[in-house]
Write a protein that holds these residues in place. Structure first.
Motif, PDB file in Angstrom:
ATOM      1  N   GLU A 170      37.007  46.698  42.870  1.00 17.53           N
ATOM      2  CA  GLU A 170      36.515  45.689  41.927  1.00 17.53           C
ATOM      3  C   GLU A 170      36.756  44.362  42.400  1.00 17.53           C
ATOM      4  O   GLU A 170      36.006  43.559  41.793  1.00 17.53           O
ATOM      5  N   MET A 171      37.920  44.197  42.907  1.00 18.63           N
ATOM      6  CA  MET A 171      37.988  42.768  43.574  1.00 18.63           C
ATOM      7  C   MET A 171      36.875  42.314  44.519  1.00 18.63           C
ATOM      8  O   MET A 171      36.781  41.302  44.637  1.00 18.63           O
ATOM      9  N   HIS A 172      36.662  43.267  45.334  1.00 22.52           N
ATOM     10  CA  HIS A 172      35.712  43.145  46.297  1.00 22.52           C
ATOM     11  C   HIS A 172      34.289  42.511  45.635  1.00 22.52           C
ATOM     12  O   HIS A 172      33.833  41.583  46.288  1.00 22.52           O
ATOM     13  N   CYS A 173      33.909  43.075  44.916  1.00 28.32           N
ATOM     14  CA  CYS A 173      32.701  42.472  43.957  1.00 28.32           C
ATOM     15  C   CYS A 173      32.979  41.326  43.526  1.00 28.32           C
ATOM     16  O   CYS A 173      32.188  40.172  43.696  1.00 28.32           O
ATOM     17  N   VAL A 174      34.216  41.123  42.796  1.00 30.35           N
ATOM     18  CA  VAL A 174      34.556  39.627  42.165  1.00 30.35           C
ATOM     19  C   VAL A 174      34.643  38.509  43.270  1.00 30.35           C
ATOM     20  O   VAL A 174      34.120  37.605  43.207  1.00 30.35           O
ATOM     21  N   SER A 175      35.224  39.046  44.429  1.00 38.41           N
ATOM     22  CA  SER A 175      35.218  38.167  45.756  1.00 38.41           C
ATOM     23  C   SER A 175      34.030  37.497  46.200  1.00 38.41           C
ATOM     24  O   SER A 175      34.112  36.651  46.830  1.00 38.41           O
ATOM     25  N   ARG A 176      32.895  38.510  46.250  1.00 40.79           N
ATOM     26  CA  ARG A 176      31.825  38.198  46.749  1.00 40.79           C
ATOM     27  C   ARG A 176      31.038  37.285  45.991  1.00 40.79           C
ATOM     28  O   ARG A 176      30.379  36.258  46.482  1.00 40.79           O
ATOM     29  N   VAL A 177      31.197  37.365  44.366  1.00 37.26           N
ATOM     30  CA  VAL A 177      30.652  36.475  43.658  1.00 37.26           C
ATOM     31  C   VAL A 177      31.327  35.038  43.718  1.00 37.26           C
ATOM     32  O   VAL A 177      30.655  33.916  43.890  1.00 37.26           O
ATOM     33  N   TYR A 178      32.650  35.078  43.808  1.00 41.47           N
ATOM     34  CA  TYR A 178      33.504  33.979  43.856  1.00 41.47           C
ATOM     35  C   TYR A 178      32.970  33.188  45.150  1.00 41.47           C
ATOM     36  O   TYR A 178      32.986  32.002  45.193  1.00 41.47           O
ATOM     37  N   SER A 179      32.770  33.827  46.253  1.00 38.91           N
ATOM     38  CA  SER A 179      32.420  33.185  47.572  1.00 38.91           C
ATOM     39  C   SER A 179      31.282  32.745  47.408  1.00 38.91           C
ATOM     40  O   SER A 179      30.765  31.529  47.956  1.00 38.91           O
ATOM     41  N   ILE A 180      30.311  33.241  46.815  1.00 42.60           N
ATOM     42  CA  ILE A 180      28.977  32.826  46.644  1.00 42.60           C
ATOM     43  C   ILE A 180      28.783  31.532  45.817  1.00 42.60           C
ATOM     44  O   ILE A 180      28.192  30.610  46.169  1.00 42.60           O
TER      45      ILE A 180
END
Length: 180
Positions: free
Chosen positions: A142-152
């Motif tokens: 789940e954090m991988h998905c959140v981190s990608r959105v945060y990074s974008i």
């Protein structure tokens, strides 16, 4: 001729604790795994392994435990010696008492504590295998998905903003002087 066939069938029925005639017990229809296991990859059953009665701490987990001998507890400085017989009897009494008290305590309390620790580590292993690791893996997914959105979001909104502020502030020069 028939005796040889029966011996061969008995050998095939039970090849090792984990290999049967049908294949490995973990994959019963896998003949290739049976052959691999026979070539030295047989699994060890940890419940029936032999224990070493001589070296009871092979991994040295109790090296930090205080080892108390007679000389570590009772010592007579030069000039104040007791009778030799008293010194020998004291040594024997100390050593034998420590030895037998430890053995009696392990016999009385060791077995119940071994049961308690076995249950405790079984529960701990169960929780780790069936609760902790799946929760951590789920969290990381789940954090991988959140981190990608945060990074974008950071690269889209904040990078241009901070770059513009950096260019605006790059021409600012500060000088300090010390007045005496």
């Amino acid at each position: 001729m028939t005796g040889g066939l029966k011996d061969r069938e008995a050998d095939e029925d039970f090849l090792s604790p984990f290999i049967r005639k049908q294949g490995n017990i973990f994959k019963p229809n896998n003949k290739e795994m049976e052959n691999d296991s026979l070539n030295g990859k047989t699994m060890e059953d940890v419940h029936t392994k032999e224990i070493d009665l001589v070296n009871r701490d092979p991994k040295r987990i109790n090296d930090d435990v205080v080892r108390v001998d007679f000389e570590d507890v009772i010592a007579e400085p030069p000039g104040t010696y007791s009778f030799d017989g008293v010194w020998k009897a004291s040594f024997t009494t100390f050593t034998v008492t420590k030895y037998w008290c430890y053995r009696l305590l392990t016999a009385l309390v060791g077995l119940p504590l071994a049961l308690i620790w076995g249950v405790f580590f079984a529960i701990l292993s169960f929780l780790h295998i069936w609760a902790v690791v799946p929760c951590v893996k789920s969290f990381l997914i789940e954090m991988h998905c959140v981190s990608r959105v945060y990074s974008i979001c950071v690269h889209t909104f904040f990078d241009p903003l901070f770059e513009a502020v950096g260019k605006c502030c790059s021409s600012i020069r500060i000088s300090t002087t010390k007045e005496v």
